[in-house]
Every structure is written in structure tokens, then in C-alpha cells.
Design an enzyme around this catalytic site. Structure first.
Site, PDB file in Angstrom:
ATOM      1  N   CYS A   1       0.937  -1.357   0.031  1.00 30.90           N
ATOM      2  CA  CYS A   1      -0.002   0.081  -0.006  1.00 30.90           C
ATOM      3  C   CYS A   1       0.904   1.380   0.139  1.00 30.90           C
ATOM      4  O   CYS A   1       1.724   1.332   0.724  1.00 30.90           O
ATOM      5  CB  CYS A   1      -0.896   0.042   1.060  1.00 30.90           C
ATOM      6  SG  CYS A   1      -1.784   1.519   1.395  1.00 30.90           S
TER       7      CYS A   1
ATOM      8  N   CYS B   1       0.506   3.076   3.577  1.00 25.02           N
ATOM      9  CA  CYS B   1       0.852   2.703   4.830  1.00 25.02           C
ATOM     10  C   CYS B   1       2.046   1.609   4.848  1.00 25.02           C
ATOM     11  O   CYS B   1       2.494   1.102   5.647  1.00 25.02           O
ATOM     12  CB  CYS B   1      -0.289   2.366   5.797  1.00 25.02           C
ATOM     13  SG  CYS B   1      -0.890   0.793   5.169  1.00 25.02           S
TER      14      CYS B   1
ATOM     15  N   CYS C   1      -7.467  -0.850   1.788  1.00 23.71           N
ATOM     16  CA  CYS C   1      -6.463  -1.420   2.708  1.00 23.71           C
ATOM     17  C   CYS C   1      -7.125  -1.465   3.959  1.00 23.71           C
ATOM     18  O   CYS C   1      -7.525  -0.389   4.441  1.00 23.71           O
ATOM     19  CB  CYS C   1      -5.210  -0.345   2.572  1.00 23.71           C
ATOM     20  SG  CYS C   1      -4.022  -0.842   3.632  1.00 23.71           S
TER      21      CYS C   1
ATOM     22  N   CYS D   1      -5.228   1.265   6.750  1.00 26.00           N
ATOM     23  CA  CYS D   1      -5.081   2.606   6.338  1.00 26.00           C
ATOM     24  C   CYS D   1      -6.611   3.147   5.865  1.00 26.00           C
ATOM     25  O   CYS D   1      -6.941   4.296   5.651  1.00 26.00           O
ATOM     26  CB  CYS D   1      -4.108   3.282   5.677  1.00 26.00           C
ATOM     27  SG  CYS D   1      -3.947   3.093   4.050  1.00 26.00           S
TER      28      CYS D   1
ATOM     29  N   CYS E   1      -8.744  -5.610  -9.220  1.00 30.10           N
ATOM     30  CA  CYS E   1      -8.432  -4.729 -10.340  1.00 30.10           C
ATOM     31  C   CYS E   1      -7.987  -3.610  -9.554  1.00 30.10           C
ATOM     32  O   CYS E   1      -8.585  -2.547  -8.958  1.00 30.10           O
ATOM     33  CB  CYS E   1      -9.725  -4.413 -11.297  1.00 30.10           C
ATOM     34  SG  CYS E   1      -8.966  -3.373 -12.644  1.00 30.10           S
TER      35      CYS E   1
END
Length: 133
Positions: A51, A54, A99, A102, A122
Site C-alpha cells: 500500500c 501505509c 487497505c 489505512c 483490479c
């Protein structure tokens, strides 16, 4: 309506300092990058996708496949890294993925992927960083 609190949180001003303007639009305002516009769509090396907000591990490269959509596609996230919500924008009902650490918007998941999961995550490439093995 309750708002979920994530382990990693920042104010809007802090997110704007951490993320590029394009990342902020996609990850915090639920935008979408142009198809084929991110280099991670073409990334073929062994490694891990994280990510961009984070640094949580999201996907391993062995789960990436070429979907022909113009966005990096994966068939299985790392356990516990992704959460899903219903997205009713643009007159459609889709499953948004974000995510779990976060809350950043990553993309959507569709039921048209390859075995064994049959899923296609996707993901906006700018929402991730890649670290080769």
C-alpha cells in the site's frame, strides 16, 4: 452511520503531504487512474506490492496476472490486507477494495478472474509500491 477507525490514520493535510496529488485523488477520494498509465501494470519481476499509504503488504507478484484491462490485476490478496465495501457510484453496484490498515481506496474486485479464486482484484497502480525480491 459509524466511521471505521483504522490502525494508520492521518488528517487530510497529512495525507496530502504523504501522497502525490494523483495518489491522494485515487486513494482518499476514490478516484481511478487512466488504464495503462501506471508502470506497475507491466511489472513482471518476483516481489511484493505494498500500500502506498501505509506500506502494508497487499499482493505477492505470483498472484498477479494479465487481465487486459489496463490495471494491475491479482487473483488473491495477502490474508487480512484487504477489506471490501459496496460501491454504488456511476449507476453500478461493485465491490470496492481498500487497505485494511489505512482505509485507502485501492480498486475493485470482480468475479471474472482465473482459478483458483475466480476473482480479479483490479487495483490502481499508483495506490501501490513494489519491492522486488
Amino acid at each position: 452511520m459509524d466511521t471505521k477507525t483504522y490502525p494508520v490514520t492521518h488528517s487530510e493535510a497529512e495525507w496530502r503531504k504523504i501522497l502525490s496529488p494523483e495518489q491522494f485523488h485515487i486513494m482518499r477520494e476514490h478516484g481511478t487512474e487512466r488504464p495503462g498509465s501506471c508502470a506497475l501494470n507491466f511489472e513482471k519481476r518476483a516481489g511484493t506490492f505494498y500500500c502506498a499509504g501505509c506500506e502494508q503488504t497487499l499482493f505477492k507478484s505470483k498472484k498477479k496476472f494479465e487481465s487486459g484491462t489496463g490495471w494491475p490485476s491479482f487473483n488473491d490478496p495477502e490474508p487480512g490486507s484487504i477489506e471490501e465495501t459496496v460501491d454504488r457510484t456511476y449507476g453500478m453496484i461493485r465491490t470496492e477494495v481498500h487497505c485494511s490498515r489505512c482505509g485507502s481506496h485501492l480498486g475493485h474486485v470482480f468475479p471474472d478472474g482465473p482459478p483458483p479464486t475466480g476473482l480479479r482484484y483490479c487495483i490502481n497502480g499508483v495506490a501501490m509500491n513494489f519491492k522486488p525480491e
